[in-house]
Scaffold this active site. Structure first.
Site, PDB file in Angstrom:
ATOM      1  N   LYS A 245       0.913  -1.125   0.083  1.00  0.00           N
ATOM      2  CA  LYS A 245      -0.124  -0.160   0.197  1.00  0.00           C
ATOM      3  C   LYS A 245       0.688   1.053   0.093  1.00  0.00           C
ATOM      4  O   LYS A 245       1.675   1.376   0.815  1.00  0.00           O
ATOM      5  CB  LYS A 245      -0.965  -0.059   1.200  1.00  0.00           C
ATOM      6  CG  LYS A 245      -1.656   1.433   1.562  1.00  0.00           C
ATOM      7  CD  LYS A 245      -2.720   0.942   2.666  1.00  0.00           C
ATOM      8  CE  LYS A 245      -3.566   2.459   2.476  1.00  0.00           C
ATOM      9  NZ  LYS A 245      -4.623   2.422   3.681  1.00  0.00           N
TER      10      LYS A 245
ATOM     11  N   LYS B 282      -2.109  -1.491  -3.812  1.00  0.00           N
ATOM     12  CA  LYS B 282      -3.044  -0.532  -3.661  1.00  0.00           C
ATOM     13  C   LYS B 282      -2.325   0.867  -3.957  1.00  0.00           C
ATOM     14  O   LYS B 282      -1.203   0.897  -3.276  1.00  0.00           O
ATOM     15  CB  LYS B 282      -3.838  -0.347  -2.550  1.00  0.00           C
ATOM     16  CG  LYS B 282      -4.638   0.566  -2.317  1.00  0.00           C
ATOM     17  CD  LYS B 282      -5.097   0.751  -0.773  1.00  0.00           C
ATOM     18  CE  LYS B 282      -5.755   1.967  -0.492  1.00  0.00           C
ATOM     19  NZ  LYS B 282      -6.298   2.091   0.906  1.00  0.00           N
TER      20      LYS B 282
HETATM   21  C1  PBG Z   1      -7.313   3.156   5.833  1.00  0.00           C
HETATM   22  C2  PBG Z   1      -7.713   3.147   4.241  1.00  0.00           C
HETATM   23  C3  PBG Z   1      -7.446   4.250   3.216  1.00  0.00           C
HETATM   24  C4  PBG Z   1      -7.884   3.544   2.130  1.00  0.00           C
HETATM   25  C5  PBG Z   1      -8.481   2.514   2.456  1.00  0.00           C
HETATM   26  N1  PBG Z   1      -8.471   2.017   3.967  1.00  0.00           N
HETATM   27  C6  PBG Z   1      -7.123   5.505   3.486  1.00  0.00           C
HETATM   28  C7  PBG Z   1      -5.757   5.694   3.651  1.00  0.00           C
HETATM   29  O1  PBG Z   1      -4.782   5.072   3.947  1.00  0.00           O
HETATM   30  O2  PBG Z   1      -5.442   7.004   3.659  1.00  0.00           O
HETATM   31  C8  PBG Z   1      -8.072   4.425   0.773  1.00  0.00           C
HETATM   32  C9  PBG Z   1      -9.101   3.942   0.050  1.00  0.00           C
HETATM   33  C10 PBG Z   1      -9.441   4.812  -1.002  1.00  0.00           C
HETATM   34  O3  PBG Z   1      -8.846   6.024  -1.400  1.00  0.00           O
HETATM   35  O4  PBG Z   1     -10.448   4.541  -1.832  1.00  0.00           O
HETATM   36  N2  PBG Z   1      -6.149   3.301   6.078  1.00  0.00           N
HETATM   37 ZN    ZN Z   2      -5.358   4.042   8.226  1.00  0.00          ZN
END
Ligand code: PBG
Ligand code: ZN
Length: 325
Positions: A191, A244
């Site tokens: 991520k 992601k």
């Molecule tokens: C929580 C989370 C996030 C997303 C999914 N789970 C936000 C982040 O990490 O800031 C992002 C999903 C999206 O942008 O559609 N950590």
């Molecule tokens: Zn988070």
């Protein structure tokens, strides 16, 4: 001369030789659930996406049930936020109550629960904060508590998205010790710290109050490191892995597909969705064409599971295409 065009002469033959197909069951639809009553609030930066209160959820759950998609990913938005994100692991927290409700009324809908503190902390970070630093090891027990309480509430799959080191092993152990040996973990393994999450942070009220997430989410310049993150999550017990965001990272989806045999998910994130919706609203692009092309590209790159805010629209378009695409 090789006549490639022989196999492109009409839709029936193109369909016959098509290498990549989208199944409805590949798709996961994220849902935002907010504390309160009679709420269906549009998310401004994500046209077509709403924040729902539990008493209004049936509307969207019936669409999900009828669509035959693979499942949903639930995000809770609590009223109460504090430094330790305590409503994330409260038995009566918004996410726990929502999961219990969905499971009892819609037992056939597969529920994936996102595990992270950022929607629940007053500072908006994914872990505990001390003197401006995001603590790793001290955060793990809280994530584990959250995972166990969501499994207890009826979540079918636990999906940690926090990017703390060692969280998969820690959560796996906690799930096993609390009798949830059969609850799989879908890890947000690779991520990245991405500009593509900003509409989500509006939707989930989870923007960090100071600084950014770059000390825990990955540097988007790093592909080899992403493979290291995935390998580590697998060795810690992840059942499924994720890359992601999706579109700017399809090289890594392909790399992960070739290197690892586990089911591989991609998250077609909020910013990717917002860009398509904005351009379509301006009349610059054809939304259906662009989305089907994007989703097909994610599968062609090697994704088995696609988490996307377009999921329900894609189902409708697949029906329009009859034989599917
Ligand atoms: C929580 C989370 C996030 C997303 C999914 N789970 C936000 C982040 O990490 O800031 C992002 C999903 C999206 O942008 O559609 N950590
Ligand atoms: Zn988070």
């Amino acid at each position: 001369m090789k006549r490639f065009r022989r196999l492109r002469s009409g839709e029936p033959i193109r369909r016959l030789v098509r290498e990549t197909h989208i199944d409805k069951s590949d798709l996961i639809y994220p849902i935002f659930i907010e504390e309160g009553e009679n709420i269906k609030t549009p998310v401004d930066s994500m046209p077509g996406i709403f924040r729902w209160s539990i008493d209004r959820l049936d509307e969207i759950l019936l669409s999900v049930e009828n669509s035959k998609i693979g499942g949903i990913l639930v995000f809770g938005i609590p009223k109460h936020k504090d430094e330790r994100g305590s409503s994330a692991y409260d038995k009566n927290g918004i996410t726990q109550r929502a999961v219990r409700y969905i499971k009892s009324k819609y037992p056939d809908i597969l529920i994936i629960a996102d595990v992270c503190l950022c929607e629940y902390t007053s500072h908006g970070h994914c872990g505990l904060v001390c003197n401006g630093e995001i603590l790793n090891d001290e955060t793990l027990p809280l994530l584990a508590k959250m995972a166990v309480s969501l499994a207890e509430s009826g979540a079918d799959i636990i999906a940690p998205s926090d990017m703390m080191d060692g969280r998969v092993a820690y959560i796996r152990k906690a799930l096993d010790e609390s009798g949830h040996v059969n609850t799989p973990i879908l890890s947000y393994s690779a991520k990245f710290a991405s500009g593509y999450y900003s509409p989500f942070r509006d939707a989930a009220d989870s923007a960090p109050a100071f600084s950014d997430r770059k000390t825990y989410q990955m540097d988007y310049a790093n592909g080899r490191e992403a493979m290291g993150e995935i390998a580590e999550d697998i060795s810690e017990g992840a059942d499924m892995i994720m890359v992601k965001p999706a579109l700017a990272y399809l090289d890594l989806v392909r790399m992960a597909r070739e290197k690892f045999d586990l089911p591989l998910a991609v998250y077609n994130v909020s910013g990717e969705y917002a860009m398509v919706k904005a351009a379509a609203a301006m009349g610059y692009i054809d939304e259906k064409k662009i989305v089907l092309e994007n989703i097909t590209a994610m599968k062609r790159a090697g994704a088995d599971i696609i988490i996307t805010y377009h999921a329900l629209d894609v189902c409708g378009w697949l029906d329009e295409e009859k034989g599917g695409i």
